[in-house]
Design a protein around this motif. Structure first.
Motif, PDB file in Angstrom:
ATOM      1  N   TRP A  14      10.884  28.397  27.102  1.00  0.00           N
ATOM      2  CA  TRP A  14      11.649  29.671  26.611  1.00  0.00           C
ATOM      3  C   TRP A  14      13.028  29.947  26.793  1.00  0.00           C
ATOM      4  O   TRP A  14      13.689  30.319  25.818  1.00  0.00           O
ATOM      5  CB  TRP A  14      10.842  30.918  27.448  1.00  0.00           C
ATOM      6  N   LEU A  15      13.644  29.338  27.832  1.00  0.00           N
ATOM      7  CA  LEU A  15      15.096  29.535  27.863  1.00  0.00           C
ATOM      8  C   LEU A  15      15.469  28.477  26.937  1.00  0.00           C
ATOM      9  O   LEU A  15      16.754  28.944  26.351  1.00  0.00           O
ATOM     10  CB  LEU A  15      15.499  28.631  29.249  1.00  0.00           C
ATOM     11  N   GLY A  16      15.022  27.483  26.771  1.00  0.00           N
ATOM     12  CA  GLY A  16      15.614  26.334  25.673  1.00  0.00           C
ATOM     13  C   GLY A  16      15.628  27.233  24.231  1.00  0.00           C
ATOM     14  O   GLY A  16      16.407  26.723  23.291  1.00  0.00           O
ATOM     15  N   GLN A  17      14.699  28.160  24.032  1.00  0.00           N
ATOM     16  CA  GLN A  17      14.528  28.984  22.806  1.00  0.00           C
ATOM     17  C   GLN A  17      15.581  30.135  22.785  1.00  0.00           C
ATOM     18  O   GLN A  17      15.308  30.941  21.706  1.00  0.00           O
ATOM     19  CB  GLN A  17      13.208  29.172  22.488  1.00  0.00           C
ATOM     20  N   GLY A  18      16.332  30.043  23.686  1.00  0.00           N
ATOM     21  CA  GLY A  18      17.357  31.209  23.677  1.00  0.00           C
ATOM     22  C   GLY A  18      16.570  32.585  24.351  1.00  0.00           C
ATOM     23  O   GLY A  18      17.302  33.698  24.364  1.00  0.00           O
ATOM     24  N   GLU A  19      15.403  32.750  24.900  1.00  0.00           N
ATOM     25  CA  GLU A  19      15.002  33.736  25.659  1.00  0.00           C
ATOM     26  C   GLU A  19      15.462  34.134  27.104  1.00  0.00           C
ATOM     27  O   GLU A  19      16.131  32.939  27.720  1.00  0.00           O
ATOM     28  CB  GLU A  19      13.346  33.596  25.709  1.00  0.00           C
ATOM     29  N   THR A  20      15.412  35.525  27.394  1.00  0.00           N
ATOM     30  CA  THR A  20      15.994  35.577  28.709  1.00  0.00           C
ATOM     31  C   THR A  20      14.707  35.662  29.698  1.00  0.00           C
ATOM     32  O   THR A  20      13.634  36.181  28.910  1.00  0.00           O
ATOM     33  CB  THR A  20      16.435  37.113  28.782  1.00  0.00           C
ATOM     34  N   VAL A  21      14.461  34.961  30.659  1.00  0.00           N
ATOM     35  CA  VAL A  21      13.372  34.618  31.472  1.00  0.00           C
ATOM     36  C   VAL A  21      13.578  35.015  32.959  1.00  0.00           C
ATOM     37  O   VAL A  21      14.647  34.978  33.496  1.00  0.00           O
ATOM     38  CB  VAL A  21      12.943  33.191  31.167  1.00  0.00           C
ATOM     39  N   ALA A  22      12.496  35.627  33.451  1.00  0.00           N
ATOM     40  CA  ALA A  22      12.302  35.996  35.050  1.00  0.00           C
ATOM     41  C   ALA A  22      11.250  35.230  35.545  1.00  0.00           C
ATOM     42  O   ALA A  22      10.386  35.038  34.728  1.00  0.00           O
ATOM     43  CB  ALA A  22      12.158  37.264  35.274  1.00  0.00           C
ATOM     44  N   LEU A  23      11.129  34.841  36.801  1.00  0.00           N
ATOM     45  CA  LEU A  23      10.271  33.936  37.369  1.00  0.00           C
ATOM     46  C   LEU A  23       9.905  34.858  38.688  1.00  0.00           C
ATOM     47  O   LEU A  23      10.724  35.299  39.500  1.00  0.00           O
ATOM     48  CB  LEU A  23      10.479  32.650  37.877  1.00  0.00           C
ATOM     49  N   ALA A  24       8.653  35.115  38.650  1.00  0.00           N
ATOM     50  CA  ALA A  24       8.127  35.635  40.061  1.00  0.00           C
ATOM     51  C   ALA A  24       7.063  34.930  40.592  1.00  0.00           C
ATOM     52  O   ALA A  24       6.310  34.168  40.119  1.00  0.00           O
ATOM     53  CB  ALA A  24       7.003  36.861  39.414  1.00  0.00           C
ATOM     54  N   THR A  25       7.238  34.445  42.006  1.00  0.00           N
ATOM     55  CA  THR A  25       6.779  33.780  42.814  1.00  0.00           C
ATOM     56  C   THR A  25       6.301  34.278  43.929  1.00  0.00           C
ATOM     57  O   THR A  25       6.829  35.080  44.713  1.00  0.00           O
ATOM     58  CB  THR A  25       7.679  32.402  43.415  1.00  0.00           C
ATOM     59  N   VAL A  26       4.877  34.156  44.233  1.00  0.00           N
ATOM     60  CA  VAL A  26       4.161  34.647  45.502  1.00  0.00           C
ATOM     61  C   VAL A  26       4.796  33.850  46.493  1.00  0.00           C
ATOM     62  O   VAL A  26       4.575  32.441  46.655  1.00  0.00           O
ATOM     63  CB  VAL A  26       2.781  34.440  45.532  1.00  0.00           C
ATOM     64  N   VAL A  27       5.381  34.602  47.541  1.00  0.00           N
ATOM     65  CA  VAL A  27       5.958  34.037  48.678  1.00  0.00           C
ATOM     66  C   VAL A  27       5.325  33.802  50.013  1.00  0.00           C
ATOM     67  O   VAL A  27       5.500  33.106  50.843  1.00  0.00           O
ATOM     68  CB  VAL A  27       7.513  34.227  48.844  1.00  0.00           C
ATOM     69  N   GLU A  28       4.363  34.993  50.157  1.00  0.00           N
ATOM     70  CA  GLU A  28       3.660  35.171  51.183  1.00  0.00           C
ATOM     71  C   GLU A  28       2.247  35.789  51.066  1.00  0.00           C
ATOM     72  O   GLU A  28       2.356  36.963  50.235  1.00  0.00           O
ATOM     73  CB  GLU A  28       4.689  36.015  52.167  1.00  0.00           C
ATOM     74  N   THR A  29       1.207  35.665  51.608  1.00  0.00           N
ATOM     75  CA  THR A  29      -0.032  36.207  51.604  1.00  0.00           C
ATOM     76  C   THR A  29      -0.594  36.503  53.022  1.00  0.00           C
ATOM     77  O   THR A  29      -0.365  35.772  53.995  1.00  0.00           O
ATOM     78  CB  THR A  29      -0.962  35.591  50.663  1.00  0.00           C
TER      79      THR A  29
END
Length: 106
Positions: A14-29
């Motif tokens: 998606w970044l390569g296609q020119g999209e702006t991207v956010a990434l959400a990551t579970v860091v603790e459960t």
């Protein structure tokens, strides 16, 4: 290939296609959590999504924060939880908590 690699690959595409991207990551459960630490959700400014941080129950809230993060560039640490007493109301056997880190990819 793991789910995490798929999400990162999709985000890179998606970044390569020119999209702006956010990434959400579970860091603790803690307690009942539908997805383990390390689970990821990629979101674009145009509304595309790939992956999961919760099996659907908080994806909407995380996607909203991701939109804000893409606009202002400020990463955020989100804290979600439900008590044991309220867990049955939403179909969980017990309460739980999770923390999700949201960042804009560049």
């Amino acid at each position: 290939m793991s789910d995490q690699e798929d999400i990162l690959g999709t985000a890179a595409e998606w970044l390569g296609q020119g999209e702006t991207v956010a990434l959400a990551t579970v860091v603790e459960t803690w307690g009942s959590s539908p997805r383990p630490a390390g689970s990821q959700l990629a979101v674009t400014a145009s509304g595309r999504m790939a992956g999961s941080v919760s099996g659907g129950c908080i994806e909407g809230a995380v996607a909203e924060v991701a939109q804000k993060t893409m606009q202002d560039g400020q990463p955020q640490l989100l804290d979600f939880g439900i008590s044991d007493e309220r867990a049955w109301e939403v179909g969980l056997a017990c309460g739980g908590k999770l923390k999700v880190f949201v960042e804009k990819l560049v």
